[in-house]
Enzyme design. Sequence first.
Site, PDB file in Angstrom:
ATOM      1  CG  ASN A   8      55.730   3.083   8.086  1.00 24.88           C
ATOM      2  OD1 ASN A   8      54.918   2.260   8.541  1.00 24.88           O
ATOM      3  ND2 ASN A   8      56.973   2.775   7.807  1.00 24.88           N
ATOM      4  NE  ARG A  90      55.429  -0.492   5.866  1.00 29.01           N
ATOM      5  CZ  ARG A  90      55.694  -1.106   7.011  1.00 29.01           C
ATOM      6  NH1 ARG A  90      55.305  -0.571   8.157  1.00 29.01           N
ATOM      7  NH2 ARG A  90      56.331  -2.239   7.021  1.00 29.01           N
ATOM      8  CG  HIS A 179      61.189  -5.479   4.488  1.00 26.92           C
ATOM      9  ND1 HIS A 179      61.918  -6.534   4.977  1.00 26.92           N
ATOM     10  CD2 HIS A 179      60.850  -4.741   5.569  1.00 26.92           C
ATOM     11  CE1 HIS A 179      62.019  -6.423   6.295  1.00 26.92           C
ATOM     12  NE2 HIS A 179      61.355  -5.350   6.675  1.00 26.92           N
ATOM     13  NE  ARG A 240      60.168  -9.464  12.950  1.00 25.54           N
ATOM     14  CZ  ARG A 240      59.987  -8.637  11.948  1.00 25.54           C
ATOM     15  NH1 ARG A 240      59.789  -9.105  10.721  1.00 25.54           N
ATOM     16  NH2 ARG A 240      59.989  -7.344  12.121  1.00 25.54           N
ATOM     17  CD  GLU A 383      60.792   0.875   3.796  1.00 26.19           C
ATOM     18  OE1 GLU A 383      59.934   0.002   3.897  1.00 26.19           O
ATOM     19  OE2 GLU A 383      61.622   1.115   4.684  1.00 26.19           O
TER      20      GLU A 383
END
Length: 395
Positions: A8, A90, A179, A240, A383
Amino acid sequence: MTKTFAINAGSSSLKFQLFEMPAETVIAKGLVERIGIGDSIFKIEYGDDQEFKTVEDITDHGRAVEILFEKLKEFKIIEDLEEITGVGHRVVAGGEFFKDSTVVTEDVIKKVEELAEFAPLHNPAEALVMREFQKRLPNAHMVAVFDTSFHTTMPAVNYLYSLPYEYYEKFGARRYGAHGTSHRYVSRRAAEIVGKPIEELKIITCHLGNGGSITAVDGGKSIDTSMGFTPLAGITMGTRTGDIDASLIPFLMDKLNITDVNEMINIFNKQSGLLGISGVSSDMRDVEIAAYEGNERAQLALEIFENRVQKYIGQYIAAMNGVDVIVFTAGIGENSKEERENILKGITWFGIELDPDRNDTRKEAIISADNSKVTVINIPTNEEVEIARDVERLK
Ligand code: AMP
């Protein structure tokens, strides 16, 4: 048994897990942080709780991969590179092009580079890391797993913005979500836990981490998700904004004397959310502690966070005309029983009832009461294992 890497790569980081497959046993994992920033940290865990950490300047992702391979040999995690037969990468932006994970070819790497306009910080780093792994493991089976592909099943009614239609046609201006690997993993796991075919279930997956998104999974397919063209949209996150009115951009630029719009977007990405509201931290644990100690802005940040999650859950119940299962996952979702409780206690009208004892967990568990109309499940996301599984699936 074969060994498979799940990689990742972020803009300045590289996370890795090495699995023995198909057993899915983790034999090593770690990360490189602050790549190209200075004082980079390389950390690897392996064997029986062995750990190695070093701080040195790692100038680029190529050097990060080089150190990783040096350490794999030095610590005898592998004897021969040929042992590693699979690598899954990823990738943040797959656009509309990658509807599923795919075997990496030169064309795929080029396409990932082309899609950089949708993820300027991530896709180029990911393409570079793919090439670095290809150099070192030319015989390994390599697969790219896209954060967006799970959401390519969204219907136009949900992925289109109310903009002139040609902006979508000409420029790809639409919602892509993110995601996806996490939402895919936890929704499938949820179906296994309730023992029903996923095709028969309406699931809402709440990935609440530093970044957060909520997805409506109807019959196993993502039909709507809270992130948008980029991961800036949706719920309030660590730093965010989540959803805001675009008219704030010129208004605030004027007030703040900002002339470069990227500077404004940077504030929306890095100085807003829990951090911006609370003034305390982007980290939920710090905000929870400050709120507990009476800091009113921290309390407000929590309320806003919970409110946005509640509203998305409500939206998706409406969008699917029902819900069978709600899943909580990622740092906050998995670990904060208080947040799960505060979110759900505001929406009991839908027949959602938590069991306080069951909710007192950080592990995979059904946390709703037996008489709850909706099953609520806590599922630690994984993940990396989903990426390693895709490497196997596409063999
Ligand atoms: P992630 O991006 O999935 O690693 O999640 C990071 C977020 O999870 C941060 O805001 C952390 O503060 C939050 N988090 C991790 N552990 C806990 C915890 N025990 N309670 C509340 N929040 C937590």
